[in-house]
Design a protein around this motif. Sequence first.
Motif, PDB file in Angstrom:
ATOM      1  N   ASP B   2       0.819  -1.129  -0.046  1.00 54.17           N
ATOM      2  CA  ASP B   2       0.156  -0.174   0.005  1.00 54.17           C
ATOM      3  C   ASP B   2       0.877   1.050   0.060  1.00 54.17           C
ATOM      4  OD1 ASP B   2      -2.574  -1.439  -0.198  1.00 54.17           O
ATOM      5  OD2 ASP B   2      -2.604  -1.737   1.989  1.00 54.17           O
ATOM      6  N   PHE B   3       1.954   1.131   0.561  1.00 52.09           N
ATOM      7  CA  PHE B   3       2.885   2.288   0.679  1.00 52.09           C
ATOM      8  C   PHE B   3       3.366   2.703  -0.782  1.00 52.09           C
ATOM      9  CE2 PHE B   3       7.513   3.660   0.827  1.00 52.09           C
ATOM     10  CZ  PHE B   3       7.399   5.008   1.098  1.00 52.09           C
ATOM     11  N   LEU B   4       3.662   1.542  -1.371  1.00 53.02           N
ATOM     12  CA  LEU B   4       4.213   1.634  -2.816  1.00 53.02           C
ATOM     13  C   LEU B   4       3.346   2.370  -3.668  1.00 53.02           C
ATOM     14  CD1 LEU B   4       6.360  -1.277  -3.564  1.00 53.02           C
ATOM     15  CD2 LEU B   4       7.030   0.926  -3.286  1.00 53.02           C
ATOM     16  N   LEU B   5       1.812   1.661  -3.421  1.00 54.75           N
ATOM     17  CA  LEU B   5       1.058   2.217  -4.447  1.00 54.75           C
ATOM     18  C   LEU B   5       0.587   3.711  -4.053  1.00 54.75           C
ATOM     19  CD1 LEU B   5      -1.553  -0.863  -3.955  1.00 54.75           C
ATOM     20  CD2 LEU B   5      -0.554  -0.127  -6.253  1.00 54.75           C
ATOM     21  N   ASP B   6       0.603   4.169  -2.817  1.00 58.98           N
ATOM     22  CA  ASP B   6       0.361   5.535  -2.495  1.00 58.98           C
ATOM     23  C   ASP B   6       1.487   6.558  -2.919  1.00 58.98           C
ATOM     24  OD1 ASP B   6      -2.024   4.938  -1.353  1.00 58.98           O
ATOM     25  OD2 ASP B   6      -0.987   4.775   0.649  1.00 58.98           O
TER      26      ASP B   6
END
Lengths: 127, 127
Positions: B2-6
């Motif tokens: 999720d960190f990467l997607l954000d």
Amino acid sequence: MDFLLDAFGPVPLAGGSRAELMSSGIRWAAAKIGEPGVGDAFAGVFSDAVSDPALREILATRFQDPYRLALQDALGEPENRVLFYIDVVVGTLLHRMGMTGGPMADADVTALVEMVLAHFGDGAGPA
Amino acid sequence: MDFLLDAFGPVPLAGGSRAELMSSGIRWAAAKIGEPGVGDAFAGVFSDAVSDPALREILATRFQDPYRLALQDALGEPENRVLFYIDVVVGTLLHRMGMTGGPMADADVTALVEMVLAHFGDGAGPA
């Protein structure tokens, strides 16, 4: 690290022309990274290195430098161009391994060879 | 994940010509991978994926597919060519980050843009 050093061994630089030398080097790297266990080990060490300066130092000096120096000598290219060449070839092959879990198909390795040769084929070094 | 997607968000595809579109995409990827923490997180997830089929599936579908589909549409290139493009660009940038601990210098990003444009510039898609 020792597993990787053993698995890879010296880079074969027997090719005649500059193009043969680069082409055979890329196909050799693709085959090595595609060997069972090697791609996993490589990706693991490499990923740890992003946040581990001591491991990066070992990777750069013990693993990459012998290839870098041999390529600088064989291709007549400066350090920055050879480092870029290694980033492109190894990075592309590892990314494919990471995304698919398997080695790059021959047709794509051929595309990689063609792209790299077009970029480096008319370099400053000996033709 | 999720960190990467954000951290990445949607790929900017506002460029005019095919060359501008590819060039701005590569510079955007270089800047994102160079942001503090992003390269580390990316390399970690990516490396785990080599030996984790479920994570690979998530990486491919949730993270890579939106970029892949947007690029196929914008460049008029088939899936295999766009996957190769992503391997080259992201793989090269991540390998540099892994080996040096820092983002790729501008001069090398420019070399990457030139190499990729020369390979894809005359592709089958719209010019």
